[in-house]
Design a protein around this motif. Structure first.
Motif, PDB file in Angstrom:
ATOM      1  N   CYS A  66       0.839  -1.208   0.000  1.00 44.32           N
ATOM      2  CA  CYS A  66       0.000   0.000   0.000  1.00 44.32           C
ATOM      3  C   CYS A  66       0.870   1.253   0.000  1.00 44.32           C
ATOM      4  CB  CYS A  66      -0.922   0.000   1.215  1.00 44.32           C
ATOM      5  SG  CYS A  66      -2.340  -1.106   1.081  1.00 44.32           S
ATOM      6  N   ARG A  86       2.235   2.293  -3.457  1.00 44.40           N
ATOM      7  CA  ARG A  86       1.335   2.682  -4.541  1.00 44.40           C
ATOM      8  C   ARG A  86       1.462   4.164  -4.861  1.00 44.40           C
ATOM      9  NH1 ARG A  86      -3.581  -0.850  -1.963  1.00 44.40           N
ATOM     10  NH2 ARG A  86      -2.765  -2.906  -2.602  1.00 44.40           N
ATOM     11  N   PRO A 119      -1.467   0.660  -8.231  1.00 42.28           N
ATOM     12  CA  PRO A 119      -0.607  -0.410  -7.715  1.00 42.28           C
ATOM     13  C   PRO A 119       0.764  -0.423  -8.398  1.00 42.28           C
ATOM     14  CG  PRO A 119      -2.824  -1.223  -8.159  1.00 42.28           C
ATOM     15  CD  PRO A 119      -2.738   0.149  -8.761  1.00 42.28           C
ATOM     16  N   SER A 120       1.704  -1.096  -7.768  1.00 44.05           N
ATOM     17  CA  SER A 120       3.039  -1.221  -8.340  1.00 44.05           C
ATOM     18  C   SER A 120       3.021  -2.260  -9.465  1.00 44.05           C
ATOM     19  CB  SER A 120       4.042  -1.657  -7.274  1.00 44.05           C
ATOM     20  OG  SER A 120       3.733  -2.971  -6.824  1.00 44.05           O
TER      21      SER A 120
END
Length: 229
Positions: A103, A106, A117-118
């Motif tokens: 989290c 991100r 998101p990554s």
């Protein structure tokens, strides 16, 4: 055509060995789980994970897997404890720390306010989510388009849809599936260009009033699609 064998860098060779070792470890894990005493296995859902715990080779072990309907049962994390119950609690702490770290990594997309998101998260989701062939085609087409993006009409044409509404619905569903797998909190959707599920896949871009709006895939997802799909 050159007859020389391709040169492989030491870094790539190490990555290949590590990848092979990880797959072999997961295969052993699955085989051991299958050979374990089924009556002694405890199963517990924890968020988006399915935890399985029991006695394995004399040790109390807990392992986390993607919760159905994920495509594979590749192990995500594991832990040991003095008992299966304690191993489960230890594993929950590992999973919570894993999710917290993700989290924090991100990226906040300023135009839409979406937490993107990554690449690693997207890659995991793409390997586990069951997309329709049309949704896969859309994702590939957006990835190929890059920063130029695609209009809804172009997305519809790529996926073979005649109906604009049907293509938008499938596109949003793809984003929703990714969000559900990654356990992302989606804000309430107020308009097509602000659709929270679609924004997980791409950014809605309006260049000018005389040009059609386009969807531009997030760079993190672009690289994930290139490597997985």
């Amino acid at each position: 055509m050159r007859n020389r064998a391709p040169q492989v860098s030491l870094q790539n060779a190490k990555a290949s060995v590590l990848g092979r070792e990880q797959r072999e470890f997961q295969d052993r894990s699955v085989r051991k789980s299958r050979n374990a005493d089924v009556s002694g296995v405890i199963e517990e859902e924890f968020g988006r994970y399915l935890i399985k715990a029991g006695i394995l080779s004399g040790n109390s072990v807990a392992r986390a897997f993607p919760k159905p309907p994920a495509k594979t049962q590749a192990m995500i994390a594991d832990a040991i404890g003095e008992s299966p119950a304690m191993a489960i609690e230890a594993l929950k702490e590992i999973l919570e720390e894993r999710d917290k770290k993700r989290c924090d990594q991100r990226r906040l997309e300023g135009n839409s306010g979406t937490l993107v998101p990554s690449e690693r998260e997207y890659t995991e989701a793409l390997r586990q989510v069951r997309f329709t062939p049309a949704q896969i085609t859309m994702l590939r087409a957006l990835s190929i388009a890059g920063k130029k993006g695609l209009t809804v009409g172009q997305l519809s044409q790529a996926a073979g849809y005649k109906s604009r509404e049907t293509s938008i619905k499938a596109f949003k569903k793809a984003g929703l599936l990714i969000a559900e797998y990654l356990d992302l909190d989606l804000p309430e959707t107020v308009s097509e260009q602000n659709d929270s599920a679609a924004q997980i896949v791409a950014l809605f871009h309006i260049e000018s009033d005389d040009k059609p709006a386009t969807w531009i895939m997030h760079e993190e997802l672009h690289y994930a699609v290139r490597s997985v799909l």
